[in-house]
Design a protein around this motif. Sequence first.
Motif, PDB file in Angstrom:
ATOM      1  N   VAL A  16       6.471  49.979   3.290  1.00 24.56           N
ATOM      2  CA  VAL A  16       5.687  49.055   4.103  1.00 24.56           C
ATOM      3  C   VAL A  16       6.128  49.190   5.552  1.00 24.56           C
ATOM      4  CG1 VAL A  16       5.101  46.628   4.515  1.00 24.56           C
ATOM      5  CG2 VAL A  16       5.465  47.449   2.173  1.00 24.56           C
ATOM      6  N   ARG A  17       5.145  49.249   6.431  1.00 29.25           N
ATOM      7  CA  ARG A  17       5.430  49.310   7.872  1.00 29.25           C
ATOM      8  C   ARG A  17       4.956  48.031   8.532  1.00 29.25           C
ATOM      9  NH1 ARG A  17       3.169  53.862  12.112  1.00 29.25           N
ATOM     10  NH2 ARG A  17       4.211  53.022  13.959  1.00 29.25           N
ATOM     11  N   LEU A  18       5.866  47.401   9.265  1.00 25.81           N
ATOM     12  CA  LEU A  18       5.539  46.229  10.080  1.00 25.81           C
ATOM     13  C   LEU A  18       6.015  46.535  11.498  1.00 25.81           C
ATOM     14  CD1 LEU A  18       6.575  43.259   7.753  1.00 25.81           C
ATOM     15  CD2 LEU A  18       4.304  44.258   8.076  1.00 25.81           C
ATOM     16  N   GLY A  19       5.117  47.041  12.325  1.00 27.22           N
ATOM     17  CA  GLY A  19       5.486  47.447  13.678  1.00 27.22           C
ATOM     18  C   GLY A  19       6.462  48.598  13.629  1.00 27.22           C
ATOM     19  N   ASP A  20       7.650  48.397  14.203  1.00 22.21           N
ATOM     20  CA  ASP A  20       8.677  49.429  14.204  1.00 22.21           C
ATOM     21  C   ASP A  20       9.582  49.368  12.982  1.00 22.21           C
ATOM     22  OD1 ASP A  20       7.814  50.434  16.652  1.00 22.21           O
ATOM     23  OD2 ASP A  20       9.137  49.112  17.800  1.00 22.21           O
ATOM     24  N   ASP A  21       9.378  48.375  12.123  1.00 23.09           N
ATOM     25  CA  ASP A  21      10.233  48.195  10.952  1.00 23.09           C
ATOM     26  C   ASP A  21       9.595  48.795   9.708  1.00 23.09           C
ATOM     27  OD1 ASP A  21      12.164  46.716  12.416  1.00 23.09           O
ATOM     28  OD2 ASP A  21      10.963  44.901  12.167  1.00 23.09           O
ATOM     29  N   LEU A  22      10.419  49.445   8.903  1.00 25.64           N
ATOM     30  CA  LEU A  22       9.988  49.987   7.617  1.00 25.64           C
ATOM     31  C   LEU A  22      10.788  49.340   6.502  1.00 25.64           C
ATOM     32  CD1 LEU A  22       9.795  53.811   8.384  1.00 25.64           C
ATOM     33  CD2 LEU A  22       7.878  52.288   7.945  1.00 25.64           C
ATOM     34  N   TYR A  23      10.128  49.130   5.372  1.00 20.47           N
ATOM     35  CA  TYR A  23      10.763  48.584   4.180  1.00 20.47           C
ATOM     36  C   TYR A  23      10.369  49.465   3.009  1.00 20.47           C
ATOM     37  CZ  TYR A  23      11.045  44.511   7.192  1.00 20.47           C
ATOM     38  OH  TYR A  23      11.301  43.675   8.237  1.00 20.47           O
ATOM     39  N   ALA A  24      11.283  49.646   2.076  1.00 24.65           N
ATOM     40  CA  ALA A  24      10.986  50.419   0.872  1.00 24.65           C
ATOM     41  C   ALA A  24      11.510  49.646  -0.328  1.00 24.65           C
ATOM     42  CB  ALA A  24      11.635  51.792   0.950  1.00 24.65           C
ATOM     43  N   LEU A  25      10.635  49.437  -1.299  1.00 25.41           N
ATOM     44  CA  LEU A  25      11.029  48.721  -2.495  1.00 25.41           C
ATOM     45  C   LEU A  25      10.351  49.342  -3.696  1.00 25.41           C
ATOM     46  CD1 LEU A  25       9.119  45.350  -2.600  1.00 25.41           C
ATOM     47  CD2 LEU A  25       8.955  46.855  -0.673  1.00 25.41           C
ATOM     48  N   GLY A  26      10.891  49.040  -4.867  1.00 24.99           N
ATOM     49  CA  GLY A  26      10.289  49.536  -6.091  1.00 24.99           C
ATOM     50  C   GLY A  26       8.831  49.133  -6.147  1.00 24.99           C
ATOM     51  N   ALA A  44      12.520  42.574   2.411  1.00 23.69           N
ATOM     52  CA  ALA A  44      13.906  42.859   2.793  1.00 23.69           C
ATOM     53  C   ALA A  44      14.850  42.932   1.600  1.00 23.69           C
ATOM     54  CB  ALA A  44      14.408  41.819   3.789  1.00 23.69           C
ATOM     55  N   THR A  45      14.650  42.066   0.603  1.00 26.74           N
ATOM     56  CA  THR A  45      15.614  41.977  -0.495  1.00 26.74           C
ATOM     57  C   THR A  45      15.062  42.386  -1.851  1.00 26.74           C
ATOM     58  OG1 THR A  45      15.069  39.691  -1.067  1.00 26.74           O
ATOM     59  CG2 THR A  45      16.740  40.052   0.672  1.00 26.74           C
ATOM     60  N   GLY A  46      13.738  42.447  -1.983  1.00 26.95           N
ATOM     61  CA  GLY A  46      13.116  42.737  -3.271  1.00 26.95           C
ATOM     62  C   GLY A  46      13.067  41.544  -4.208  1.00 26.95           C
ATOM     63  N   GLU A  47      13.603  40.399  -3.782  1.00 24.20           N
ATOM     64  CA  GLU A  47      13.628  39.200  -4.627  1.00 24.20           C
ATOM     65  C   GLU A  47      12.212  38.699  -4.907  1.00 24.20           C
ATOM     66  OE1 GLU A  47      16.212  37.610  -6.157  1.00 24.20           O
ATOM     67  OE2 GLU A  47      17.477  39.246  -5.428  1.00 24.20           O
ATOM     68  N   ALA A  48      11.992  38.263  -6.136  1.00 18.65           N
ATOM     69  CA  ALA A  48      10.729  37.609  -6.502  1.00 18.65           C
ATOM     70  C   ALA A  48      10.759  36.202  -5.920  1.00 18.65           C
ATOM     71  CB  ALA A  48      10.569  37.566  -8.014  1.00 18.65           C
ATOM     72  N   GLU A  49       9.768  35.877  -5.109  1.00 14.98           N
ATOM     73  CA  GLU A  49       9.751  34.568  -4.457  1.00 14.98           C
ATOM     74  C   GLU A  49       8.821  33.573  -5.139  1.00 14.98           C
ATOM     75  OE1 GLU A  49       9.193  35.016  -0.242  1.00 14.98           O
ATOM     76  OE2 GLU A  49      11.093  36.083  -0.032  1.00 14.98           O
ATOM     77  N   THR A  50       7.909  34.053  -5.963  1.00  8.13           N
ATOM     78  CA  THR A  50       7.008  33.160  -6.688  1.00  8.13           C
ATOM     79  C   THR A  50       6.799  33.669  -8.108  1.00  8.13           C
ATOM     80  OG1 THR A  50       5.017  34.326  -5.952  1.00  8.13           O
ATOM     81  CG2 THR A  50       5.741  32.470  -4.595  1.00  8.13           C
ATOM     82  N   LEU A  51       6.440  32.750  -8.984  1.00  4.03           N
ATOM     83  CA  LEU A  51       6.119  33.083 -10.369  1.00  4.03           C
ATOM     84  C   LEU A  51       4.765  33.789 -10.407  1.00  4.03           C
ATOM     85  CD1 LEU A  51       7.218  29.739 -12.027  1.00  4.03           C
ATOM     86  CD2 LEU A  51       8.447  31.916 -12.043  1.00  4.03           C
ATOM     87  N   PRO A  52       4.489  34.549 -11.433  1.00  3.73           N
ATOM     88  CA  PRO A  52       5.230  34.617 -12.687  1.00  3.73           C
ATOM     89  C   PRO A  52       6.441  35.549 -12.665  1.00  3.73           C
ATOM     90  CG  PRO A  52       3.219  35.878 -12.900  1.00  3.73           C
ATOM     91  CD  PRO A  52       3.184  35.236 -11.541  1.00  3.73           C
ATOM     92  N   VAL A  81      15.390  47.777  -3.833  1.00  5.53           N
ATOM     93  CA  VAL A  81      15.110  48.137  -2.441  1.00  5.53           C
ATOM     94  C   VAL A  81      15.858  49.429  -2.124  1.00  5.53           C
ATOM     95  CG1 VAL A  81      14.610  45.802  -1.622  1.00  5.53           C
ATOM     96  CG2 VAL A  81      16.945  46.641  -1.561  1.00  5.53           C
ATOM     97  N   TYR A  82      15.340  50.162  -1.159  1.00  4.75           N
ATOM     98  CA  TYR A  82      15.885  51.461  -0.797  1.00  4.75           C
ATOM     99  C   TYR A  82      16.084  51.524   0.706  1.00  4.75           C
ATOM    100  CZ  TYR A  82      13.984  52.676  -5.391  1.00  4.75           C
ATOM    101  OH  TYR A  82      13.698  52.706  -6.726  1.00  4.75           O
ATOM    102  N   ASP A  83      17.031  52.361   1.134  1.00  4.64           N
ATOM    103  CA  ASP A  83      17.193  52.639   2.554  1.00  4.64           C
ATOM    104  C   ASP A  83      16.038  53.534   2.983  1.00  4.64           C
ATOM    105  OD1 ASP A  83      19.517  51.198   2.836  1.00  4.64           O
ATOM    106  OD2 ASP A  83      20.835  52.927   2.630  1.00  4.64           O
ATOM    107  N   VAL A  84      15.453  53.203   4.122  1.00  4.78           N
ATOM    108  CA  VAL A  84      14.323  53.954   4.651  1.00  4.78           C
ATOM    109  C   VAL A  84      14.444  53.977   6.163  1.00  4.78           C
ATOM    110  CG1 VAL A  84      12.783  51.931   4.752  1.00  4.78           C
ATOM    111  CG2 VAL A  84      11.792  54.215   4.528  1.00  4.78           C
ATOM    112  N   GLY A  85      13.955  55.023   6.787  1.00  4.17           N
ATOM    113  CA  GLY A  85      14.024  55.123   8.237  1.00  4.17           C
ATOM    114  C   GLY A  85      13.134  56.235   8.745  1.00  4.17           C
ATOM    115  N   VAL A  86      13.247  56.501  10.047  1.00  7.66           N
ATOM    116  CA  VAL A  86      12.441  57.533  10.694  1.00  7.66           C
ATOM    117  C   VAL A  86      13.370  58.443  11.480  1.00  7.66           C
ATOM    118  CG1 VAL A  86      10.602  58.005  12.353  1.00  7.66           C
ATOM    119  CG2 VAL A  86      10.471  55.973  10.896  1.00  7.66           C
TER     120      VAL A  86
END
Length: 113
Positions: free
Chosen positions: A36-46, A80-88, A95-100
């Motif tokens: 996922v790209r949010l501006g200059d930030d990248l996130y990588a998760l399962g 950022a953390t991969g945590e489930a924030e809502t049910l179910p 989560v994985y390290d990702v960069g450019v």
Amino acid sequence: MTGDRVVLCPLDEVGDGEARRFDVEIGGLGHQVAVVRLGDDLYALGDICSHADYSLAEGEVDADEGTIECWKHGSLFSLATGEAETLPATRPVPVYDVGVEDGQVWLEVGQDG
């Protein structure tokens, strides 16, 4: 994280506010990853929802909340953390390290990942 690094794609192939799925093999193990790209930030998760077998990359990204939604049942996961924030969903996704580097998006999978 100390592991193996793989180049995924040029940065401009990941749209701002969007998720893109990658199937990556590192060290003989397959990983399905949503980047996922949010501006200059990248996130990588399962990429696979921990509640059911659905791709998170097909869900909606909320830049303000820093979450991605599973399109099938509506569970939200922290980018950022991969945590489930809502049910179910109740379990996190990895989560994985990702960069450019040199305009290329890279992903690193650790020895334990």
